[in-house]
Design an enzyme around this catalytic site. Structure first.
Site, PDB file in Angstrom:
ATOM      1  N   ASP A  35     -29.683 -59.243  18.684  1.00 18.24           N
ATOM      2  CA  ASP A  35     -29.332 -57.982  18.248  1.00 18.24           C
ATOM      3  C   ASP A  35     -30.587 -57.055  18.352  1.00 18.24           C
ATOM      4  OD1 ASP A  35     -27.095 -58.612  17.427  1.00 18.24           O
ATOM      5  OD2 ASP A  35     -27.291 -58.432  15.328  1.00 18.24           O
ATOM      6  N   ALA A  36     -31.817 -57.441  18.097  1.00 14.98           N
ATOM      7  CA  ALA A  36     -32.785 -56.774  18.378  1.00 14.98           C
ATOM      8  C   ALA A  36     -33.220 -56.369  19.700  1.00 14.98           C
ATOM      9  CB  ALA A  36     -34.191 -57.480  17.997  1.00 14.98           C
ATOM     10  N   GLU A  37     -32.944 -57.287  20.636  1.00 18.57           N
ATOM     11  CA  GLU A  37     -33.247 -56.935  22.200  1.00 18.57           C
ATOM     12  C   GLU A  37     -32.283 -55.950  22.603  1.00 18.57           C
ATOM     13  OE1 GLU A  37     -35.367 -57.336  24.284  1.00 18.57           O
ATOM     14  OE2 GLU A  37     -34.128 -56.959  26.206  1.00 18.57           O
ATOM     15  N   ILE A  85       9.992 -50.650  23.823  1.00 19.73           N
ATOM     16  CA  ILE A  85      10.389 -51.853  24.259  1.00 19.73           C
ATOM     17  C   ILE A  85      11.712 -52.011  23.370  1.00 19.73           C
ATOM     18  CG2 ILE A  85       8.828 -53.357  22.804  1.00 19.73           C
ATOM     19  CD1 ILE A  85       8.201 -54.571  25.462  1.00 19.73           C
ATOM     20  N   GLU A 121       3.833 -62.399  26.125  1.00 22.50           N
ATOM     21  CA  GLU A 121       2.655 -62.140  25.310  1.00 22.50           C
ATOM     22  C   GLU A 121       3.082 -62.158  23.983  1.00 22.50           C
ATOM     23  OE1 GLU A 121       0.892 -58.528  27.552  1.00 22.50           O
ATOM     24  OE2 GLU A 121       2.642 -58.882  28.340  1.00 22.50           O
ATOM     25  N   LYS A 123       3.268 -59.592  20.598  1.00 25.16           N
ATOM     26  CA  LYS A 123       3.352 -58.262  20.130  1.00 25.16           C
ATOM     27  C   LYS A 123       2.645 -57.932  18.849  1.00 25.16           C
ATOM     28  CE  LYS A 123       6.756 -54.825  19.999  1.00 25.16           C
ATOM     29  NZ  LYS A 123       5.711 -53.793  19.571  1.00 25.16           N
ATOM     30  N   ARG A 144       0.950 -42.799  21.941  1.00 25.88           N
ATOM     31  CA  ARG A 144       2.143 -42.792  22.597  1.00 25.88           C
ATOM     32  C   ARG A 144       3.002 -41.503  22.429  1.00 25.88           C
ATOM     33  NH1 ARG A 144       7.121 -44.146  21.184  1.00 25.88           N
ATOM     34  NH2 ARG A 144       8.420 -44.671  22.941  1.00 25.88           N
ATOM     35  N   GLU A 180      -2.876 -52.224  23.011  1.00 29.69           N
ATOM     36  CA  GLU A 180      -2.637 -51.855  21.648  1.00 29.69           C
ATOM     37  C   GLU A 180      -3.994 -51.992  20.938  1.00 29.69           C
ATOM     38  OE1 GLU A 180       0.615 -51.539  20.842  1.00 29.69           O
ATOM     39  OE2 GLU A 180       1.009 -52.186  18.852  1.00 29.69           O
ATOM     40  N   CYS A 421       0.115 -70.719 -25.421  1.00 29.21           N
ATOM     41  CA  CYS A 421      -0.059 -71.223 -26.773  1.00 29.21           C
ATOM     42  C   CYS A 421      -0.504 -70.503 -27.851  1.00 29.21           C
ATOM     43  CB  CYS A 421      -1.390 -72.440 -26.597  1.00 29.21           C
ATOM     44  SG  CYS A 421      -2.973 -71.407 -26.414  1.00 29.21           S
TER      45      CYS A 421
HETATM   46  O1  I6G Z   1       3.585 -56.372  27.045  1.00 28.84           O
HETATM   47  C1  I6G Z   1       3.318 -55.906  26.031  1.00 28.84           C
HETATM   48  C2  I6G Z   1       2.645 -56.558  25.102  1.00 28.84           C
HETATM   49  C3  I6G Z   1       2.572 -56.049  23.912  1.00 28.84           C
HETATM   50  C4  I6G Z   1       3.978 -54.564  25.796  1.00 28.84           C
HETATM   51  C5  I6G Z   1       3.902 -54.149  24.515  1.00 28.84           C
HETATM   52  C6  I6G Z   1       3.122 -54.898  23.465  1.00 28.84           C
HETATM   53  O2  I6G Z   1       3.199 -54.358  22.361  1.00 28.84           O
HETATM   54  C7  I6G Z   1       2.304 -54.619  21.369  1.00 28.84           C
HETATM   55  N1  I6G Z   1       4.474 -52.896  24.206  1.00 28.84           N
HETATM   56  C8  I6G Z   1       4.957 -52.287  25.130  1.00 28.84           C
HETATM   57  C9  I6G Z   1       5.820 -51.118  24.672  1.00 28.84           C
HETATM   58  C10 I6G Z   1       5.244 -52.848  26.358  1.00 28.84           C
HETATM   59  N2  I6G Z   1       4.519 -53.927  26.659  1.00 28.84           N
HETATM   60  C11 I6G Z   1       5.920 -52.161  27.489  1.00 28.84           C
END
Ligand code: I6G
Length: 680
Positions: A35-37, A85, A121, A123, A144, A180, A421
């Site tokens: 951190d110091a650097e 989505i 992936e 959400k 959005r 996100e 009790c």
């Molecule tokens: O690829 C995605 C991963 C996570 C997403 C997503 C998401 O929401 C947290 N949300 C949208 C609207 C889209 N892809 C198009």
């Protein structure tokens, strides 16, 4: 006038180096400098920019914080709409089958055709953001909004250290990255702790905290909020070589310096999706952030284009949900549960609600401080959370739904006595927890108290362990310690896994324990805050049990190492008639020990020591100080001599102090005396 070449080059080198360290720390989670650097580099860049303001570029790390508070956010038109989505609310594997079947139908695939390839992936539960980079530099960040128009939150987004201010690698003319903004659970807990300590509003969940932070008009406030980011998609791109698949898009974003979540996969057909859904479900509670499902996308961008959209939703993607971990319901009442240690935990009685995959009717409220912090009141609509196997908890009330004024909940006022009790309930000044003082008598504490009583350092009843105590209490054979001394061979031998031989051994051990020491007996009672050493001190100081039974707190504090907290616990314990009864019954059942004389006069902390008091002490009168010293076996003399061990000096101490100094005698003030007495 141009800047010196050196300064320009140095500033650029510093920006690049700091960006590298930020990436290592916030994206890779692998810090590269102390951190110091890091601070030194940062200060050097700040100093350069102060001397040469022209060097202050938009991508300088010094510009992450420093924008002015806004009166409102400007509107931003999304050049490529930010779509939502579609959600698949069927949380079973059939939800994955349904999506795959739709995709195959739209693509005109027959059953015999090859499985579709998907990218999967998580959400994340946060706030969707569009980041616009022009010539590699972050120029705008927007929420959005309705998908067409969002809000310009660039100043706040700059404070998120995981978001690069400049792209790594080749800089395209335009690259819009979508993802996100979220808050980790540990960061959320810490933030709420800080907010509460500062008397500011706390947040209901990490999602609200993240969204609230990004919608802050003052970027200085947003800068203090620990936000994180995951990239997952694209907006507009100009001059950027778009890869052929979604998985490769994520790889490319990662190479540009964005955090991309490691939990992603390329999968084949519906079985692959269902397997991913199940695998992540098992991981869900252990993740450092909240998710509400997983996202599946057709991996090929060409196929995505072919599939197109229905209204605002792509046909090529779906969010496959998990059972919600939070729900809103009515708080009907608050009751308490008494734990094995006597702790009273407030429990919310709820209108039944389906959450986290089960119907919940009770949820913990932890303790009075938590009830105060959340300001939860009986009659409120509350948010209930149940994550995995953890006990459901009341997260917060929904203030808009509070019907008029509701009284605050006061646990001690509502439960002055233990509901199990009937003993008094107390709460120490520095304690979060209220406790039943019933100890040995309280059925809720029975097993714990019995195990302690029989323990090796207490009554030392060999063989009376956890399993046996469970059996004896569950069969209602033993309720209080006295019952142990009334056990007969028949009752014991009939217990499961207990033959006649073991029963006889146990009875012999019980018999042996009847003859003990006063110190062990006191320790065995399980008085809160009275450990083995204190029990020994008490036994030595009072000599006889009866001498201990009716003392007050002041007298108890004469005992070495007994301070106000311990003294209070003892007085409370002995003040409960049930506890007295148990003690008397034990004596009547033949439990005995050798009684002695009070021994502090000869073996107290100050035995054989001579002290002289001089001057006025700040809180103790001379008589009090004298009594305390004598209570510990010390002698108080009127004049200082070579035989004096200590001089206790207060205000306006005169010749006695001078004499003590001359003779090199240890001089104490009042706190010094208290320490010597063991009464800090
Ligand atoms: O690829 C995605 C991963 C996570 C997403 C997503 C998401 O929401 C947290 N949300 C949208 C609207 C889209 N892809 C198009």
């Amino acid at each position: 006038m141009g800047e010196p070449i050196d300064a320009v080059a140095r500033a650029a080198a510093l920006r690049a180096e700091i960006a590298r360290h930020d990436h290592a720390y916030y994206v890779l989670d692998a810090p590269t400098v102390p951190d110091a650097e890091y601070d030194r580099l940062f200060r050097e860049l700040q100093a350069l920019e102060t001397a040469h303001p022209e060097l202050r570029t938009a991508d300088s790390p010094t510009q992450r914080v420093g924008g002015r508070p806004l009166s409102q956010f400007a509107a931003v038109h999304h050049r490529v709409p930010m779509l939502s989505i579609r959600t698949e609310t069927d949380t079973e594997a059939s939800g994955a089958d349904a999506f795959d079947a739709r995709v195959r139908r739209e693509l005109g695939l027959a059953d015999a055709d090859a499985p579709v390839e998907y990218a999967a992936e998580l959400k994340f539960d946060g706030l969707a953001i569009n980041l616009r980079y022009e010539d590699g530099v972050l120029v705008q960040a927007a929420t959005r909004g309705d998908g067409e128009t969002g809000e310009d939150v660039t100043q706040n987004i700059r404070t998120v250290r995981a978001i690069p201010l400049r792209l790594k690698g080749e800089a395209p003319a335009v690259l819009e990255v979508r993802g996100e903004v979220y808050m980790r659970r540990d960061d959320f807990e810490q933030l709420n702790g800080r907010q509460f300590a500062a008397g500011e509003k706390t947040f209901v969940n990490p999602r609200n905290a993240a969204a609230g932070s990004i919608r802050q008009l003052d970027p200085a406030v947003a800068a203090k909020r620990p936000l994180s980011f995951f990239a997952y998609g694209l907006g507009e791109t100009i001059g950027w070589p778009v890869p052929a698949t979604h998985a490769e898009v994520l790889d490319a974003l990662q190479a540009h310096g964005f955090p991309v979540c490691e939990h992603r996969a390329v999968l084949s057909g519906a079985p692959g999706l269902a397997e991913f859904h199940a695998r992540i479900a098992a991981l869900r509670d252990g993740l450092p952030f909240d998710i509400d499902g997983v996202v599946y996308k057709v991996n090929s961008l060409a196929l995505q284009q072919q599939l197109g959209f229905v209204t605002r939703e792509p046909r090529w993607a779906v969010a496959h949900k998990y059972p919600a971990q939070e729900a809103v319901t009515l708080l009907r009442d608050i009751e308490v549960q008494v734990g094995r240690t006597g702790a009273l935990t407030p429990v919310a009685r709820l209108e039944p609600v389906f959450v986290g995959g089960v119907t919940v009717t009770n949820a913990t409220l932890h303790n009075q401080d938590e009830i105060d912090r959340k300001d939860v009141r009986i009659g409120d609509w509350v948010i209930v959370r149940r994550a995995g196997d953890v006990i459901p908890e009341v997260v917060a009330p929904v203030p808009e739904r509070r019907a008029g004024e509701l009284p605050r909940f006061d646990l001690l006022a509502r439960f002055p006595r233990c509901p199990v009790c009937g003993s008094h309930v107390v709460r120490g000044t520095d304690e979060a927890v209220a406790r039943c003082t019933g100890g040995l008598f309280c059925p809720a504490q029975r097993k714990q108290a019995l195990l302690h009583f029989a323990g090796r350092r207490a009554m030392d009843i060999d063989g009376l362990g956890e399993k046996l105590v469970d059996q004896l209490v569950d069969a209602a054979i033993v309720k209080t310690p006295v019952d142990i001394y009334r056990l007969g061979i028949l009752a014991l031998a009939n217990l499961e896994r207990m033959g006649e031989k073991s029963a006889q051994n146990l009875l012999a051990a019980i018999e042996k324990s009847r003859h003990t020491t006063l110190a062990r007996f006191i320790f065995a009672l399980g008085i809160r805050n009275v450990g083995e050493a204190t029990a020994r001190d008490l036994a030595r100081h009072f000599g006889k049990l009866d001498a201990l039974l009716d003392v007050d707190e002041a007298a108890l504090q004469q005992v070495p190492d007994v301070g106000p907290v311990v003294a209070k616990s003892i007085v409370e314990f002995l003040g409960e008639p049930h506890n007295r009864e148990v003690i008397e019954q034990l004596r009547a059942a033949g439990v005995s020990w050798q009684e002695g004389e009070p021994t502090d006069a000869v073996s107290g902390r100050l035995a054989g020591r001579t002290l002289v008091l001089t001057g006025t002490l700040p809180t103790l009168s001379r008589e009090e100080a004298k009594a305390m010293i004598e209570g510990q076996g010390g002698k108080v003399a009127g004049s200082v001599s070579k035989k004096t061990d200590y001089v206790v000096a207060g205000e306006e101490a005169g010749s006695k102090l001078a004499k003590a100094q001359e003779l090199g005698i240890t001089i104490l003030d009042e706190p010094g005396l208290m320490a010597l007495l063991g009464n800090q």
